[in-house]
Design a protein around this motif. Sequence first.
Motif, short mmCIF file in Angstrom:
data_model
loop_
_atom_site.label_atom_id
_atom_site.label_comp_id
_atom_site.label_asym_id
_atom_site.label_seq_id
_atom_site.Cartn_x
_atom_site.Cartn_y
_atom_site.Cartn_z
N SER A 44 0.84 -1.19 0.00
CA SER A 44 0.00 0.00 0.00
C SER A 44 0.87 1.25 0.00
O SER A 44 2.11 1.17 0.11
N LEU A 45 0.23 2.40 -0.11
CA LEU A 45 0.97 3.66 -0.07
C LEU A 45 1.64 3.85 1.29
O LEU A 45 2.71 4.46 1.37
N GLY A 46 1.03 3.32 2.33
CA GLY A 46 1.66 3.39 3.65
C GLY A 46 2.95 2.61 3.72
O GLY A 46 3.85 2.95 4.50
N ASP A 47 3.07 1.55 2.91
CA ASP A 47 4.31 0.78 2.88
C ASP A 47 5.37 1.42 2.01
O ASP A 47 6.57 1.20 2.23
N LEU A 48 4.94 2.19 1.01
CA LEU A 48 5.87 2.72 0.01
C LEU A 48 5.98 4.24 0.05
O LEU A 48 6.49 4.85 -0.89
N TRP A 49 5.51 4.87 1.14
CA TRP A 49 5.50 6.34 1.19
C TRP A 49 6.91 6.90 1.08
O TRP A 49 7.12 7.96 0.47
N ARG A 50 7.89 6.21 1.65
CA ARG A 50 9.27 6.73 1.61
C ARG A 50 9.77 6.79 0.17
O ARG A 50 10.37 7.81 -0.24
N GLN A 51 9.56 5.72 -0.60
CA GLN A 51 10.00 5.72 -1.99
C GLN A 51 9.27 6.77 -2.82
O GLN A 51 9.88 7.45 -3.66
#
Length: 378
Positions: free
Chosen positions: A347-354
């Motif tokens: 999800s976006l919560g998992d990939l927000w850093r990238q």
Amino acid sequence: MHPLVIQYRAVVVKEVRQTVRDRRVMALLTIAPLMQLFVLGFAVNFDVRHVPTAVVDRDHTSESRDYARSLLAGDTLDLKAEPQDERTAQELLERGEASVAVVFPPEFQQDVLRGTGAQVQALVDGSDPVRSGVAVDMVARHAADRATRLLQSEAVARGETPPRSPVTLVPRVLYNPELSTAVYVVPGIAAMLLLVVTTIIMAMGLARERESGTLEQLQVTPLKPGILMAGKVTPFVLIGLVDVGLALSVGAWVFHVPLRGNLGIVALATLLYLLSTLGVGLLIATLSRTQQQAFVGGFLFLLPAVLLSGVMTPIHAMPDWLAWVTYFNPVRYYVEVLRGTLLKSASLGDLWRQVVLLGVFGTLVISLASRRFRKTSA
């Protein structure tokens, strides 16, 4: 309608018409990426199968023959030759006719029956470390499994309870159960294709306009440099989005790449990634006087960007000092978003850093390229 909007639309329409008229450019923007996707998707394969194998049986007993048959039963090792001694087997490895040579010493069966510890030698061509490593691991696991079965059969023959291993491994492969190379590589190839389409082609296109004098003619018009730059970039953004859609479609249909996650995250990351790739292309164009210089500049950026992105080789396998360099490579973060979204349904919560880092790099690169473009237009 606002005059700036009218100017922007006029530049976009002009760029679209010019691109569509040029059949060579259209082929490079549409057909070439698909061809590269097909070729690389099938050609880049880390699956180790059908390794040419030589068997040197100096024992010539039923035990050595049965051991060799069971070792070659799968599709990992293929029997190519049965030389008489180790020297001949090593010559086969030197000529590339075999990658592995399995040697059964004399009295192999007697050592097995006595229980004194029979040995099987494996000569491996180390010039191909991936294939050699898998082959050595396969031979070692087969030896361990056969030794376990032999101990169990001897215990049964003596009327004893067969020994059982205190630990049993139950493997469960997530996200890519078949361990397909294409499922791992194709998302990275999509990121690489965008580099070719948006960075190199755009840089060469602007350099071509500078050579022909078209760009100078536009620069003396009342158009503001920002509007001119935005109008030239917009068609490549649209083409980049279309190419990503085609790459994902072909990947799912031909290479069975799963589309598990939210494609909206992929679209957002693609737009932010395009800021970096187009910004680099624009920057290269402003620094180049000819198409040849633009092509060389794009290639010099493309090669390290791909090698340091984790597209082909994992970043954790690189030296520490080189792994730190990958933190400044936007291709790395886009590949992580693609693989995380498509394969793991992140999800976006998992990939927000990238996603945030893609936005930061994109903003910095496009700002630098914009300043350089305005300076050369002044």
